[in-house]
Structure formats: structure tokens, C-alpha cells
Enzyme design. Structure first.
Site, short mmCIF file in Angstrom:
data_model
loop_
_atom_site.label_atom_id
_atom_site.label_comp_id
_atom_site.label_asym_id
_atom_site.label_seq_id
_atom_site.Cartn_x
_atom_site.Cartn_y
_atom_site.Cartn_z
CB ILE A 91 8.59 -43.74 1.68
CG1 ILE A 91 8.52 -42.29 1.23
CG2 ILE A 91 7.30 -44.17 2.38
CD1 ILE A 91 7.62 -42.05 0.03
CB CYS A 92 9.97 -47.37 5.98
SG CYS A 92 9.92 -49.08 6.49
CG LEU A 93 3.70 -47.63 2.49
CD1 LEU A 93 2.97 -47.69 3.84
CD2 LEU A 93 3.09 -46.54 1.63
#
EC number: 2.3.2.23
Length: 200
Positions: A91-93
């Protein structure tokens, strides 16, 4: 695991269990092991998104240094989203990286991931192929995301046209997951998807 981390996770675990979102079946968390280092999260696909009525399983690993460092979270359920790898579930968060604050909790992580499903950030992608489709062909992106939600997350059936293309390639002896990935990444063009499948 450090005592502070265990105490903190136990408290946050209870917070999630008692939350309004859990009672409404929006988020959920379960223990994987008794020492609170690994949890299994679940979020519901938000309404009015291609993920609606899908259920998404998350792997949550709690580091020794929690809450000063973020938990390591990835999607175990396959998903078609610009900020989540369609291959690994990474995840890119920002809050799971450099924008993490010790005041954040498991509940805020789960709710932030649900919000990410409703509001993608295609300019900061984890999956370039998905982000490109999202920007170039929003309608195809929605149909593809809906199909993945149906196949992998139990959402209601989506595009019969896409389903037929999947069935046709599966009938040729290709693996179902490989077919879905190939068609999704090749804009549902059967010919180029077949070439990709044959080259692997």
C-alpha cells in the site's frame, strides 16, 4: 514484543471491537497470534465505489517500536487500485510511512484505508499500470476494479462482457488469475492479453 506496544495494541484492539464502524460491519480486526504482533484486519468496500459490497482482508504486523513506528499493512485480498499493488498488496499511503503519528490507532489505519478506496491518489501510485488506466480511461478502470471486487472480494457480479472474455481465455487452458491480470493490464484486449499470457 515491548510491553508498551502490547498494552497499546490490546487497548486499540478493544477500541476497534467496540467501535460504531465494527457494529455496522465496516471494519473488523482479529488476532492471528496470542502475542498481538500479527492481526488480521478487514474493511468493507465503501459505498458508491467500484469496491462496494466487497470485503477486503488485511495483514497487519505490529513492530516492536509501535506506536512510534507504523504497523506494516498489506492487502491480502487482490484489488485493482492505483495506490495498492495488484501483485503484492503493498500500500502507498502516507500515514503508513512518513506521516505516521504515535497518536494514530488501528481504527484510524482501517478507516484511512477505507477512505483510500474511495479517493485514490493516482499521482502517487503503487501500481503504475492501474494508475495509468485510472487517468487515461476512468470508465474502464471502474469496470476493472468492479470485476476484481466481484472475483476476489465477493462483491456482486459486474460486467458480463469482461466475464465472457475471462471465460474464453480460461477455456484455452490459461490460469484464471493470470487471465484476469493480463486482460486488466492490457485494456481488455484479448489479442494482446493472449500474447502476454503466451510470453510468460
Amino acid at each position: 514484543m515491548a510491553n508498551i506496544a502490547v498494552q497499546r495494541i490490546k487497548r486499540e484492539f478493544k477500541e476497534v471491537l467496540k467501535s460504531e464502524e465494527t457494529s455496522k460491519n465496516q471494519i473488523k480486526v482479529d488476532l492471528v497470534d496470542e502475542n498481538f504482533t500479527e492481526l488480521r484486519g478487514e474493511i468493507a468496500g465503501p459505498p458508491d465505489t467500484p469496491y462496494e459490497r466487497g470485503r477486503y482482508q488485511l495483514e497487519i504486523k505490529i513492530p516492536e517500536t509501535y506506536p512510534f513506528n507504523p504497523p506494516k499493512v498489506r492487502f491480502m485480498t487482490k484489488i485493482w487500485h492505483p495506490n495498492i499493488s495488484s501483485v503484492t498488496g503493498a500500500i502507498c499511503l502516507d500515514i503508513l510511512k512518513d506521516q505516521w503519528a504515535a497518536a494514530m490507532t488501528l481504527r484510524t489505519v482501517l478507516l484511512s484505508l477505507q477512505a483510500l478506496l474511495a479517493a485514490a491518489e493516482p499521482d502517487d501510485p503503487q501500481d503504475a499500470v492501474v494508475a495509468n488506466q485510472y487517468k487515461q480511461n476512468p470508465e474502464m478502470f471502474k469496470q476493472t476494479a468492479r470485476l476484481w471486487a466481484h472475483v476476489y472480494a465477493g462483491a456482486p457480479v459486474s460486467s458480463p462482457e469482461y466475464t465472457k472474455k475471462i471465460e474464453n481465455l480460461c477455456a484455452m487452458g490459461f490460469d484464471r488469475n493470470a487471465v484476469i491480470v493480463a486482460l486488466s493490464s492490457k485494456s481488455w484486449d484479448v489479442e494482446t492479453a493472449t500474447e502476454l499470457l503466451l510470453s510468460n
